[in-house]
Design a protein around this motif. Structure first.
Motif, PDB file in Angstrom:
ATOM      1  N   LEU A 185      44.009  48.701  42.249  1.00 25.55           N
ATOM      2  CA  LEU A 185      44.140  48.367  40.835  1.00 25.55           C
ATOM      3  C   LEU A 185      45.487  47.701  40.607  1.00 25.55           C
ATOM      4  CD1 LEU A 185      46.063  51.006  40.099  1.00 25.55           C
ATOM      5  CD2 LEU A 185      43.872  52.103  39.778  1.00 25.55           C
ATOM      6  N   MET A 186      45.542  46.878  39.542  1.00 21.45           N
ATOM      7  CA  MET A 186      46.748  46.110  39.264  1.00 21.45           C
ATOM      8  C   MET A 186      46.661  45.568  37.842  1.00 21.45           C
ATOM      9  SD  MET A 186      48.257  42.958  41.568  1.00 21.45           S
ATOM     10  CE  MET A 186      49.892  42.275  41.283  1.00 21.45           C
ATOM     11  N   THR A 187      47.816  45.377  37.209  1.00 23.39           N
ATOM     12  CA  THR A 187      47.851  44.772  35.884  1.00 23.39           C
ATOM     13  C   THR A 187      48.305  43.316  35.994  1.00 23.39           C
ATOM     14  OG1 THR A 187      50.158  45.348  35.442  1.00 23.39           O
ATOM     15  CG2 THR A 187      48.489  46.989  34.848  1.00 23.39           C
ATOM     16  N   THR A 188      48.006  42.544  34.950  1.00 24.01           N
ATOM     17  CA  THR A 188      48.573  41.204  34.851  1.00 24.01           C
ATOM     18  C   THR A 188      50.074  41.323  34.584  1.00 24.01           C
ATOM     19  OG1 THR A 188      47.944  41.198  32.513  1.00 24.01           O
ATOM     20  CG2 THR A 188      46.458  40.092  34.060  1.00 24.01           C
ATOM     21  N   SER A 235      40.137  45.363  48.017  1.00 27.78           N
ATOM     22  CA  SER A 235      41.467  45.089  47.484  1.00 27.78           C
ATOM     23  C   SER A 235      41.425  43.889  46.556  1.00 27.78           C
ATOM     24  CB  SER A 235      42.469  44.814  48.616  1.00 27.78           C
ATOM     25  OG  SER A 235      42.601  45.947  49.460  1.00 27.78           O
ATOM     26  N   ALA A 236      42.341  43.884  45.590  1.00 30.28           N
ATOM     27  CA  ALA A 236      42.438  42.760  44.653  1.00 30.28           C
ATOM     28  C   ALA A 236      43.899  42.577  44.262  1.00 30.28           C
ATOM     29  CB  ALA A 236      41.590  43.003  43.407  1.00 30.28           C
ATOM     30  N   PHE A 237      44.293  41.325  44.080  1.00 30.14           N
ATOM     31  CA  PHE A 237      45.667  40.997  43.705  1.00 30.14           C
ATOM     32  C   PHE A 237      45.633  39.997  42.566  1.00 30.14           C
ATOM     33  CE2 PHE A 237      49.828  39.120  43.841  1.00 30.14           C
ATOM     34  CZ  PHE A 237      50.670  40.120  44.331  1.00 30.14           C
ATOM     35  N   ILE A 238      46.414  40.262  41.509  1.00 22.30           N
ATOM     36  CA  ILE A 238      46.484  39.361  40.363  1.00 22.30           C
ATOM     37  C   ILE A 238      47.723  38.487  40.492  1.00 22.30           C
ATOM     38  CG2 ILE A 238      46.630  39.193  37.856  1.00 22.30           C
ATOM     39  CD1 ILE A 238      45.340  41.953  37.683  1.00 22.30           C
ATOM     40  N   TYR A 239      47.532  37.185  40.323  1.00 22.22           N
ATOM     41  CA  TYR A 239      48.658  36.257  40.453  1.00 22.22           C
ATOM     42  C   TYR A 239      48.554  35.187  39.382  1.00 22.22           C
ATOM     43  CZ  TYR A 239      51.964  32.951  42.540  1.00 22.22           C
ATOM     44  OH  TYR A 239      53.022  32.108  42.768  1.00 22.22           O
ATOM     45  N   ARG A 240      49.656  34.955  38.695  1.00 27.99           N
ATOM     46  CA  ARG A 240      49.702  33.889  37.685  1.00 27.99           C
ATOM     47  C   ARG A 240      50.678  32.815  38.124  1.00 27.99           C
ATOM     48  NH1 ARG A 240      48.328  32.315  32.826  1.00 27.99           N
ATOM     49  NH2 ARG A 240      49.772  31.042  31.607  1.00 27.99           N
ATOM     50  N   GLN A 241      50.234  31.573  38.048  1.00 26.05           N
ATOM     51  CA  GLN A 241      51.092  30.444  38.395  1.00 26.05           C
ATOM     52  C   GLN A 241      50.702  29.243  37.548  1.00 26.05           C
ATOM     53  OE1 GLN A 241      50.657  28.998  42.406  1.00 26.05           O
ATOM     54  NE2 GLN A 241      52.438  27.659  42.299  1.00 26.05           N
ATOM     55  N   GLU A 242      51.693  28.665  36.896  1.00 20.95           N
ATOM     56  CA  GLU A 242      51.426  27.430  36.159  1.00 20.95           C
ATOM     57  C   GLU A 242      51.358  26.265  37.144  1.00 20.95           C
ATOM     58  OE1 GLU A 242      50.565  27.396  33.211  1.00 20.95           O
ATOM     59  OE2 GLU A 242      51.212  29.359  32.516  1.00 20.95           O
TER      60      GLU A 242
END
Length: 502
Positions: A185-188, A235-242
């Motif tokens: 689990l992971m948050t933004t 497994s899951a990973f949240i990643y934000r990139q412009e």
């Protein structure tokens, strides 16, 4: 043994043959005009575990430096290692003699290494025992006041925990889901959305669950994504990139592919990309993923560490179009032969997790014997194995393993890096933290780099009095350690004591 002695000037061709394979190399032996050798080192003072670089300067009778020559390096006593490039690391605090030899001409240099002195006390600040199921992943909300905890071994829920007072963590809510395991689990980054994984759903609708964190203490499910993920997501990973937006990088238990799911609108997730290694689905397993600075580090079990461009741009990659950058494979069967000797063939082993830090990727292997100890009846008679390996990726085109850590007892599971400290859930070996400052080479366990160790065995848990430390998340000077057998530990490393007996 591959050792060649040059007898006189001239040219010789060396050949190596194995079956139908053949390789040749031409060697030119030049006249030995070396009259003297000097050893130059980069530092005067160092500690055990520090890398000290030596350079051998060979000169002719006129005092001119001779270029292009490589010495044979050696050192004494034998507690350390030295590479062909002259990089030396001593494992013990003592005086070492380094020798560089060019045929019959050599030079020595001495260096005294001080103790590393990083051992520190540890304090258990808070505890939250869990007994109904085993405990899986932990994550901390960006506000630092809320923790989320997964469950396994039939676990059908994810807990929300108020940690505003770390000494008294309190469960405030939970999400029940059609699953037998909430492994990850992971948050933004903005803390508005939570994603958790599902494995073992009764209707095979596994995949991921997306929850709103409008109230972080009371998450509310708003969407699911199950398409193509019927076998489960580990497994899951949240990643934000412009300019690409926010994506979930999710593993597929059935195909071993990485799925890239856009959640710019969390209520309407959509898949935008997919990638897998070149092997049949039946033999492909993807265990974990870490994404940093536009590069994804995939722990591909039998296929080792895989690095993808998912937005960095060095290979034209993006979330919708992942591109291979590099791969590091190694012989797992040879590395863990002792595990087969103990429990027989068919033992569990693979590249389990990866974490990028500076010019290194730390990869942890998960290893278990194929059979338990015969005649044993409780959990403490079994054990995990495994090794943490350090991959130097300063040259992404040629990554190489340069260091390792392997506990005497227990394994290695999930890791977290903050500053120059690596925190580890080491299964039976409990919670550990290590100094990873400076350049890393060789056997880290023997270099005095361990800072703390906590045995997380507890009588309050689903399995009593046995540690099975899963991992750790570090926030605001506290380590949130999750033990599979007994729940959450909140731990603080204290300053190093200065009043040690000389």
């Amino acid at each position: 043994d591959g050792f060649i002695t040059a007898i006189k000037p001239g040219t010789a061709t060396l050949a190596a043959v194995s079956g139908a394979a053949r390789a040749e190399r031409t060697i030119t032996v030049v006249p030995n005009t070396i009259a003297s050798v000097e050893l130059v080192r980069t530092v005067r003072e160092a500690r055990q575990g520090d890398v000290v670089r030596f350079r051998a300067v060979a000169r002719n009778a006129a005092g001119r430096e001779l270029d292009g020559l490589s010495p044979i390096w050696s050192f004494s006593p034998g507690e350390g290692m030295i590479d062909q490039d002259g990089a030396f690391v001593g494992y013990a605090p003592r005086t070492y003699t380094i020798t560089a030899s060019f045929g019959t001409i050599s030079a020595d240099a001495m260096i005294t290494l001080a103790p590393r002195e990083v051992r520190r006390p540890v304090t258990v600040v808070g505890r939250l025992p869990r007994t109904a199921f085993t405990t899986e992943e932990v994550w901390i909300h960006p506000n630092g006041k809320v923790a989320y905890l997964g469950t396994g071994s039939g676990g059908d829920r994810m807990y929300t925990i108020d940690i505003s007072d770390p000494a008294n963590p309190v469960v405030t809510d939970s999400i029940l889901s059609n699953t037998r395991r909430v492994n990850d689990l992971m948050t933004t980054p903005d803390g508005r959305t939570l994603v958790f994984t599902r494995e073992g759903a009764s209707d095979r609708k596994n995949g991921i669950v997306i929850a709103s964190l409008a109230d972080p203490l009371h998450p509310r499910p708003i969407a699911e994504f199950t398409e193509g993920m019927e076998a489960g997501v580990h497994s899951a990973f949240i990643y934000r990139q412009e300019p690409f937006g926010t994506h979930v990088f999710a593993t597929n238990d059935g195909t071993g592919a990485i799925h890239v799911i856009n959640i710019d609108d969390p209520s309407a997730p959509r898949e935008v990309g997919r990638w897998r290694t070149d092997r049949p689905d039946a033999g492909r397993t993807l265990h974990d993923v870490d994404v940093q600075d536009g590069l994804a580090y995939l722990s591909y079990w039998n296929d080792g560490l895989v690095i993808l461009d998912v937005g960095k741009g060095i290979k034209g990659g993006s979330p919708a179009n992942p591109q291979l950058v590099a791969q590091v494979k190694y012989d797992l069967n040879a590395l863990y032969r002792d595990v087969e000797a103990v429990g027989g063939p068919g033992f569990i082993r693979g590249t389990h997790t990866a974490w990028r830090h500076k010019d290194y990727v730390f990869i942890a292997d998960e290893v278990f014997p194929a059979s338990p100890v015969e005649g044993a009846k409780d959990a403490s008679a079994g054990r995990a194995y495994g090794r943490l390996q350090v991959v130097d990726i300063s040259d992404l085109a040629a990554p190489r393993i340069v260091a390792h850590y392997e506990p005497e007892f227990g394994g290695v599971h999930n890791v977290w890096v903050a500053g120059d400290t690596l925190y580890m859930g080491a299964y039976n070996a409990g919670f550990r933290a290590f100094d990873i400052s400076g350049e890393l080479r060789g056997d880290l366990r023997t270099q005095g780099r361990e800072m703390v160790h906590l045995n997380t065995a507890d009588m309050d848990g689903s399995t009593k009095n046995t540690a099975m430390t899963w991992g750790v998340v570090v926030r605001d000077g506290l380590a949130y350690v999750n033990d599979m057998y007994n729940g959450l530990w909140i731990v603080r490393m204290e300053p190093r004591r200065r009043d040690l007996t000389p």
